[in-house]
Design an enzyme around this catalytic site. Structure first.
Site, PDB file in Angstrom:
ATOM      1  CD  GLU A  78       0.035   1.681   4.476  1.00  0.00           C
ATOM      2  OE1 GLU A  78      -0.088   2.495   3.348  1.00  0.00           O
ATOM      3  OE2 GLU A  78      -1.244   1.022   4.735  1.00  0.00           O
TER       4      GLU A  78
ATOM      5  CG  HIS B 174      -1.866  -0.986   1.461  1.00  0.00           C
ATOM      6  ND1 HIS B 174      -3.220  -0.745   1.672  1.00  0.00           N
ATOM      7  CD2 HIS B 174      -1.592  -2.307   1.325  1.00  0.00           C
ATOM      8  CE1 HIS B 174      -3.821  -2.147   1.473  1.00  0.00           C
ATOM      9  NE2 HIS B 174      -2.922  -3.008   1.537  1.00  0.00           N
TER      10      HIS B 174
END
Length: 159
Positions: A116, A46
């Protein structure tokens, strides 16, 4: 699914869909995981924040299995040592139900992580940092991905 961090409002950024796995992308992941019962590790990517995260994301508490928690922490910390990201339980960022990693671990016992990726924050490019960062982000995350693959035959061996 549908709990903390999810919205029933279709125009919300955190809209959870009509039901669990109601969207084609999530249904494809569910089908893949369920058709490969030998999976032991899973990694999702992500943007943004430079984090290595593991379950739980829907709950502030840690997973109850102490040995599994130690595997998550050991692997997450090791991978973060290579990419420079912060290792953490995903619920420490914010609560989000319906997370792939929570489902993969909770339903299938898969050691699942979310990276992330870069950038660090919204002001450095946020969700769409542009293709100029691809090579650097790929290179800093190659070793962690290879490590995850190398330990996938038995994640407990990291202990």
């Amino acid at each position: 699914w549908g709990g903390a961090g999810a919205s029933k409002k279709p125009k919300s950024d955190t809209y959870h869909g009509l039901s669990a796995f109601s969207e084609p992308e999530t249904a494809a992941i569910q089908k893949f995981v369920q058709s490969h019962p030998n999976l032991t590790t899973l990694l999702t990517y992500h943007t943004f924040s430079q984090l290595v995260m593991w379950p739980w994301g829907h709950d502030e508490g840690d997973i109850p299995n102490a040995k599994d928690l130690e595997v998550f922490k050991t692997m997450g910390t090791k991978m973060a040592s290579w990419n420079g990201y912060k290792p953490m339980k995903s619920g420490d960022l914010y609560l989000a139900s319906g997370d792939t990693c929570d489902w993969a671990y909770g339903e299938h016992g898969i050691f699942a992580f979310t990276f992330e990726l870069d950038p660090k924050n919204m002001w450095s490019g946020g969700f769409y940092p542009g293709q100029g960062v691809l090579d650097a982000v790929f290179n800093k995350n190659l070793e962690p991905a290879l490590y995850l693959m190398e330990t996938s035959d038995d994640p407990y061996k990291v202990l």
